[in-house]
Design a protein around this motif. Structure first.
Motif, PDB file in Angstrom:
ATOM      1  N   PRO A 113       0.813  -1.226   0.000  1.00  0.00           N
ATOM      2  CA  PRO A 113       0.000   0.000   0.000  1.00  0.00           C
ATOM      3  C   PRO A 113       0.841   1.269   0.000  1.00  0.00           C
ATOM      4  N   LEU A 114       1.990   1.259   0.686  1.00  0.00           N
ATOM      5  CA  LEU A 114       2.875   2.422   0.665  1.00  0.00           C
ATOM      6  C   LEU A 114       3.367   2.696  -0.750  1.00  0.00           C
ATOM      7  N   THR A 115       3.751   1.644  -1.472  1.00  0.00           N
ATOM      8  CA  THR A 115       4.188   1.799  -2.858  1.00  0.00           C
ATOM      9  C   THR A 115       3.054   2.317  -3.730  1.00  0.00           C
ATOM     10  N   ILE A 116       1.859   1.794  -3.515  1.00  0.00           N
ATOM     11  CA  ILE A 116       0.700   2.235  -4.304  1.00  0.00           C
ATOM     12  C   ILE A 116       0.434   3.717  -4.091  1.00  0.00           C
ATOM     13  N   ILE A 117       0.502   4.163  -2.836  1.00  0.00           N
ATOM     14  CA  ILE A 117       0.284   5.584  -2.540  1.00  0.00           C
ATOM     15  C   ILE A 117       1.363   6.436  -3.206  1.00  0.00           C
ATOM     16  N   ILE A 118       2.615   5.976  -3.152  1.00  0.00           N
ATOM     17  CA  ILE A 118       3.730   6.730  -3.731  1.00  0.00           C
ATOM     18  C   ILE A 118       3.555   6.912  -5.232  1.00  0.00           C
ATOM     19  N   ILE A 119       3.273   5.833  -5.963  1.00  0.00           N
ATOM     20  CA  ILE A 119       3.192   5.953  -7.416  1.00  0.00           C
ATOM     21  C   ILE A 119       1.882   6.614  -7.851  1.00  0.00           C
ATOM     22  N   ALA A 120       0.826   6.484  -7.025  1.00  0.00           N
ATOM     23  CA  ALA A 120      -0.397   7.242  -7.314  1.00  0.00           C
ATOM     24  C   ALA A 120      -0.123   8.730  -7.166  1.00  0.00           C
ATOM     25  N   TYR A 121       0.670   9.088  -6.154  1.00  0.00           N
ATOM     26  CA  TYR A 121       1.063  10.480  -5.967  1.00  0.00           C
ATOM     27  C   TYR A 121       1.871  10.980  -7.159  1.00  0.00           C
ATOM     28  N   ALA A 122       2.737  10.131  -7.704  1.00  0.00           N
ATOM     29  CA  ALA A 122       3.541  10.527  -8.873  1.00  0.00           C
ATOM     30  C   ALA A 122       2.655  10.905 -10.050  1.00  0.00           C
ATOM     31  N   SER A 123       1.530  10.205 -10.186  1.00  0.00           N
ATOM     32  CA  SER A 123       0.653  10.435 -11.337  1.00  0.00           C
ATOM     33  C   SER A 123      -0.022  11.795 -11.306  1.00  0.00           C
ATOM     34  N   VAL A 124       0.061  12.491 -10.181  1.00  0.00           N
ATOM     35  CA  VAL A 124      -0.514  13.833 -10.081  1.00  0.00           C
ATOM     36  C   VAL A 124       0.298  14.833 -10.910  1.00  0.00           C
ATOM     37  N   PHE A 125       1.599  14.575 -11.077  1.00  0.00           N
ATOM     38  CA  PHE A 125       2.487  15.522 -11.740  1.00  0.00           C
ATOM     39  C   PHE A 125       2.470  15.340 -13.260  1.00  0.00           C
ATOM     40  N   PRO A 126       2.906  16.375 -14.014  1.00  0.00           N
ATOM     41  CA  PRO A 126       2.982  16.258 -15.474  1.00  0.00           C
ATOM     42  C   PRO A 126       3.860  15.079 -15.880  1.00  0.00           C
ATOM     43  N   GLN A 127       3.381  14.279 -16.836  1.00  0.00           N
ATOM     44  CA  GLN A 127       4.064  13.050 -17.207  1.00  0.00           C
ATOM     45  C   GLN A 127       4.859  13.155 -18.503  1.00  0.00           C
ATOM     46  N   GLU A 128       4.849  14.336 -19.126  1.00  0.00           N
ATOM     47  CA  GLU A 128       5.580  14.499 -20.367  1.00  0.00           C
ATOM     48  C   GLU A 128       7.088  14.435 -20.121  1.00  0.00           C
ATOM     49  N   VAL A 129       7.799  13.912 -21.105  1.00  0.00           N
ATOM     50  CA  VAL A 129       9.263  13.897 -21.034  1.00  0.00           C
ATOM     51  C   VAL A 129       9.768  15.323 -21.197  1.00  0.00           C
ATOM     52  N   GLN A 130      10.594  15.756 -20.273  1.00  0.00           N
ATOM     53  CA  GLN A 130      11.121  17.124 -20.297  1.00  0.00           C
ATOM     54  C   GLN A 130      12.617  17.088 -20.575  1.00  0.00           C
ATOM     55  N   PRO A 131      13.114  17.962 -21.474  1.00  0.00           N
ATOM     56  CA  PRO A 131      14.545  17.978 -21.753  1.00  0.00           C
ATOM     57  C   PRO A 131      15.340  18.341 -20.505  1.00  0.00           C
ATOM     58  N   LEU A 132      16.495  17.738 -20.366  1.00  0.00           N
ATOM     59  CA  LEU A 132      17.339  18.023 -19.223  1.00  0.00           C
ATOM     60  C   LEU A 132      17.959  19.412 -19.345  1.00  0.00           C
ATOM     61  N   ILE A 133      17.868  20.184 -18.262  1.00  0.00           N
ATOM     62  CA  ILE A 133      18.565  21.459 -18.239  1.00  0.00           C
ATOM     63  C   ILE A 133      20.061  21.186 -18.075  1.00  0.00           C
ATOM     64  N   PRO A 134      20.937  22.147 -18.413  1.00  0.00           N
ATOM     65  CA  PRO A 134      22.387  21.890 -18.364  1.00  0.00           C
ATOM     66  C   PRO A 134      22.871  21.340 -17.032  1.00  0.00           C
ATOM     67  N   ALA A 135      22.310  21.813 -15.909  1.00  0.00           N
ATOM     68  CA  ALA A 135      22.772  21.363 -14.594  1.00  0.00           C
ATOM     69  C   ALA A 135      22.535  19.875 -14.375  1.00  0.00           C
ATOM     70  N   LEU A 136      21.593  19.291 -15.131  1.00  0.00           N
ATOM     71  CA  LEU A 136      21.260  17.884 -14.933  1.00  0.00           C
ATOM     72  C   LEU A 136      22.005  16.951 -15.881  1.00  0.00           C
ATOM     73  N   GLN A 137      22.753  17.501 -16.806  1.00  0.00           N
ATOM     74  CA  GLN A 137      23.411  16.688 -17.819  1.00  0.00           C
ATOM     75  C   GLN A 137      24.770  16.199 -17.315  1.00  0.00           C
ATOM     76  N   SER A 138      24.710  15.228 -16.424  1.00  0.00           N
ATOM     77  CA  SER A 138      25.924  14.684 -15.831  1.00  0.00           C
ATOM     78  C   SER A 138      25.668  13.247 -15.415  1.00  0.00           C
ATOM     79  N   HIS A 139      26.685  12.397 -15.573  1.00  0.00           N
ATOM     80  CA  HIS A 139      26.557  11.012 -15.122  1.00  0.00           C
ATOM     81  C   HIS A 139      26.403  10.941 -13.601  1.00  0.00           C
TER      82      HIS A 139
END
Length: 420
Positions: A113-139
């Motif tokens: 149930p904890l996992t279900i609540i977590i991923i249900a919560y995730a579905s509230v946010f925009p699900q489109e793929v967003q390009p990485l900003i420069p600060a995120l482009q790192s291994h």
């Protein structure tokens, strides 16, 4: 092949498999009292079915993660939707590992149930793929985020086992002052979980109904040269405006229970990006969560802790205490590496400094210090049982605030994470 379509379908499959597995775990534990034949055999049989189902759900979740990675060309950790789904996946990985160590099916009745609540919560946010900003482009981003999520997942399993320990050991027939205090705090913990569920229900409910409200907010600011300037911003609500933005005028509002212009205005001191909308969301989460709790409470006709406690009879509290401790012991070094050390390496690459007192950095440090204190009290002061369980529960509340509250309520360098 459209990998993103495969990813979306896999996510839905994983969600429903988790729900089914959760039901099977409830049948295994609670149903053994009413089933025919040997209760132990009933528990073993249904627990195996539940674990196989949850493992299939995890497999579908892994397919979601890697096909989204292939389809987008970047690791899916760039926004809140992707990170929260990653957290849900790592909780299942952590639970699976702990299950193989201890073979305790009861843990699944709380971890799923904890996992279900977590991923249900995730579905509230925009699900489109967003390009990485420069600060995120790192291994280092991949290493930092995935290891931090895995460490927090083990903390989540520790929380589930700690909460189970409290539900198992707190005596609702104890009428002493300390006994009643423990009962109230446990019930408050359960109410808090309902508030989180209330946020998910309210978000999906009003979005599904197509609710919309828009306000134009006027904001005054003073430049470094002392010049006064005024800006206007359109603030969009997806829930009826109990609190409308400060110093704003209504552009359009879908009527709901007589609310056409907001019942109250957000206080001027409530600062931050979209602060009025966020306050409004918090209020709705509390209202819906309390309503859901009230309904369940009326059906149970007693405090929920008192209703759950008999279901856990026959479970050794020492086993739950040990599971909670071991999960946190495993998660702590992983979080130390992912949440602090690798995070600082990435910060140096992205922003040219190892530490900058950004809100997310500060709360990650608070999380680490709290679990350091947990291990200290456990090992040096002998805090076992209820004190240890309460610390496990409080620790995961801090984790959730670090993950969610900081991004939603406090502006900082980590506020790029795709919050709608």
């Amino acid at each position: 092949m459209n990998w993103l379509d495969v990813s979306s379908s896999s996510f839905i499959v994983a969600f429903f498999l988790y729900v089914i597995a959760s039901i099977f775990y409830m049948v295994a534990i609670a149903g053994k009292k009413w089933g025919k034949g040997d209760p132990k055999a009933h528990e073993v049989r249904w627990s195996k079915i539940a674990f196989v189902t949850s493992t299939l759900g995890l497999a579908a979740h892994l397919v979601f993660f890697f096909t989204r990675w292939i389809g987008s060309g970047q690791i899916p950790t760039s926004n809140m939707y992707e990170f929260i789904t990653l957290l849900g996946m790592t909780i299942m990985i952590a639970y699976t590992i702990i299950h193989f160590i201890y073979k305790k099916p009861l843990l699944g009745m709380f971890a799923l149930p904890l996992t279900i609540i977590i991923i249900a919560y995730a579905s509230v946010f925009p699900q489109e793929v967003q390009p990485l900003i420069p600060a995120l482009q790192s291994h280092w981003l991949k290493i930092h985020v995935t290891m931090a999520a895995l460490g927090e997942a083990f903390f989540a399993v520790g929380f589930a086992a700690g909460l189970m320990y409290l539900l198992r050991t707190i005596d609702y027939t104890d009428k002493s002052k300390s006994g009643k205090r423990a009962q109230r705090w446990l019930e408050f913990t359960l109410i808090s979980i309902f508030v989180v569920i209330g946020f998910i229900v309210a978000s999906f409910g009003f979005k599904g109904a197509g609710y919309v409200a828009e306000f134009q907010q006027e904001t005054a600011s003073v430049s470094q040269a002392g010049e006064l300037s005024t800006s206007y911003e359109v603030v969009k609500y997806t829930m009826p405006p109990i609190f409308k933005p400060y110093n704003s005028e209504t552009l359009q509002v879908t009527p709901f229970l007589g609310m056409t212009d907001g019942l109250f205005e957000t206080p001027s001191w409530f600062n931050g990006v979209n602060s009025g909308r966020k306050l409004n969301t918090v209020i709705w989460s509390i209202i819906v969560g309390l309503l859901l709790y009230g309904i369940v409470r009326m059906i149970a006709r007693k405090p929920l802790g008192a209703k759950i406690n008999p279901m856990l009879e026959g479970i050794d509290p020492d086993d739950l205490d040990e599971i909670s401790y071991r999960a946190i012991v495993i998660g702590f070094p992983i979080f130390t590496l992912g949440g602090l050390i690798f995070a600082m390496i990435w910060a140096e690459i992205a922003w040219g400094r190892f530490w900058g007192w950004d809100p997310k950095e500060v709360w990650a440090l608070i999380t680490w210090l709290f679990y350091s204190a947990y291990l200290h009290f456990r090992l040096s002061r002998g805090w076992h049982g209820k004190p240890s369980a309460w610390l496990a529960v409080i620790g995961f509340v801090i984790v959730l605030f670090t993950l969610v509250g900081v991004n939603l309520l406090i502006a900082g360098m980590h506020s790029y994470a795709g919050v709608d």
